[in-house]
Design a protein around this motif. Structure first.
Motif, short mmCIF file in Angstrom:
data_model
loop_
_atom_site.label_atom_id
_atom_site.label_comp_id
_atom_site.label_asym_id
_atom_site.label_seq_id
_atom_site.Cartn_x
_atom_site.Cartn_y
_atom_site.Cartn_z
N ALA A 1 -1.99 2.84 -3.28
CA ALA A 1 -3.48 2.20 -3.53
C ALA A 1 -4.31 2.44 -2.22
O ALA A 1 -3.49 2.68 -0.96
CB ALA A 1 -3.28 0.58 -3.68
N LEU B 1 0.82 -1.17 0.09
CA LEU B 1 0.00 -0.12 -0.04
C LEU B 1 0.96 1.08 0.05
O LEU B 1 0.64 2.22 -0.72
CB LEU B 1 -0.98 0.08 1.29
CG LEU B 1 -2.08 -1.05 1.06
CD1 LEU B 1 -3.02 -1.02 2.55
CD2 LEU B 1 -3.12 -0.75 0.26
N ASP C 1 -6.54 1.27 0.86
CA ASP C 1 -6.87 -0.04 1.70
C ASP C 1 -8.22 -0.44 2.02
O ASP C 1 -8.95 0.39 2.34
CB ASP C 1 -6.21 0.42 3.18
CG ASP C 1 -6.03 -0.76 4.25
OD1 ASP C 1 -6.86 -2.03 3.81
OD2 ASP C 1 -5.41 -0.63 5.24
N GLN D 1 -8.13 -8.15 -3.58
CA GLN D 1 -9.08 -8.00 -4.29
C GLN D 1 -9.88 -9.20 -4.78
O GLN D 1 -11.24 -9.26 -4.51
CB GLN D 1 -8.47 -7.28 -5.60
CG GLN D 1 -9.42 -6.99 -6.86
CD GLN D 1 -8.68 -6.93 -7.93
OE1 GLN D 1 -8.07 -7.98 -8.67
NE2 GLN D 1 -8.53 -5.67 -8.33
N LEU E 1 -2.04 -6.94 -3.01
CA LEU E 1 -3.31 -6.35 -3.65
C LEU E 1 -4.23 -7.25 -4.43
O LEU E 1 -5.51 -6.92 -4.34
CB LEU E 1 -2.97 -4.97 -4.53
CG LEU E 1 -2.04 -4.00 -3.91
CD1 LEU E 1 -1.59 -3.09 -4.79
CD2 LEU E 1 -3.00 -3.37 -3.19
#
Length: 145
Positions: free
Chosen positions: A22, A17, A24, A71, A67
């Motif tokens: 990106a 992150l 969280d 996702q 990530l």
């Protein structure tokens, strides 16, 4: 799942992150899980089992992309909440069928098959565009004005 595995997975995710900027998604996913616990206890149990046996282990021990792993978990929670399909919304506000892992500048939504259900957020870009923000307000929050 041990505390050591959880701490290692969290540390890897935090590092990614910080490196990528990106967003969280964990707070949002926790909210979805609380809702899922009320609406679909079996789905909630499935999501928790996946978290404990697959998500944390894949990040901590198998060097999965944190990530993408989160996702995938978000998409799983959304599907357990309401059958439907995932779409990616580009910065211009156009939607496309979602293909993992998607692009960092795309917003990812889960559109339930039931027309009376709001879309579920799976992922937001670091800086959503005006069109993405409007789409979020319309489809996820249900704001019509």
């Amino acid at each position: 799942m041990t505390d050591d595995l959880s701490e290692k997975a969290d540390a890897r995710f935090e590092a990614v992150l910080a490196a990528t900027g990106a967003r969280d998604p964990r707070d949002y996913y926790r909210t979805r899980l609380r809702e899922l616990r009320q609406s679909n206890p079996e789905g909630y149990a499935d999501a928790v089992a996946y978290y404990q046996s697959t998500l944390v282990t894949s990040i901590a021990e198998q060097d999965a992309d944190p990530l993408r792993a989160w996702q995938t978990f978000g998409l799983r929670i959304a599907q357990l909440s309401a059958p439907g399909r995932a779409v990616a919304v580009d910065p211009a506000g156009r939607s496309h069928p979602f293909e993992p892992p998607g692009k960092p500048e795309h917003m990812i939504l889960h559109l339930p098959d039931a027309r009376n259900r709001l879309a579920l957020l799976v992922g937001l870009p670091p800086e959503p565009s005006a069109a993405q923000t409007a789409t979020y307000r319309w489809l996820v929050q249900g704001r019509r004005a």
